[in-house]
Design an enzyme around this catalytic site. Sequence first.
Site, PDB file in Angstrom:
ATOM      1  N   CYS A  28       0.772  -1.322  -0.200  1.00 55.81           N
ATOM      2  CA  CYS A  28       0.091   0.288  -0.084  1.00 55.81           C
ATOM      3  C   CYS A  28       0.938   1.508   0.182  1.00 55.81           C
ATOM      4  CB  CYS A  28      -1.071  -0.472   1.005  1.00 55.81           C
ATOM      5  SG  CYS A  28      -1.470   1.316   1.251  1.00 55.81           S
ATOM      6  N   CYS A  31      -0.290   3.474   2.398  1.00 56.69           N
ATOM      7  CA  CYS A  31       0.297   3.338   3.991  1.00 56.69           C
ATOM      8  C   CYS A  31       1.958   3.795   4.159  1.00 56.69           C
ATOM      9  CB  CYS A  31       0.564   1.832   4.337  1.00 56.69           C
ATOM     10  SG  CYS A  31      -1.403   1.071   4.036  1.00 56.69           S
TER      11      CYS A  31
END
Length: 105
Positions: A28, A31
């Site tokens: 991600c 993230c």
Amino acid sequence: MRNLQTTEEFHELTKESAAIFMFTAGWCPDCRVIDPVMPEVQKAFPDHTFVSVDRDQFIDLCIEQNVYGIPSFLAYAHGQETGRFVSKDRKTQAEIEGFISNLPK
């Protein structure tokens, strides 16, 4: 930030006085953007236990907790959910700190 090891551990940690779960995944990009600021966030809220939850490892837990976008944050205290910052949108340090600051005491 500690990494969640088991679903049972998640349910035990929800019983603490203040736990913040960050749902994330290695792939991600949003993230990874917030990873460098998380130590500062943790430092700003020393009374909270911060736990990283790998979305791919704990997909059933994500479904159980209605977490479908990452990065997302769930807050618990004494077995009760006290707040959630759940979406697929990129989050800033200020937004994360604001979320935690506005949790019920």
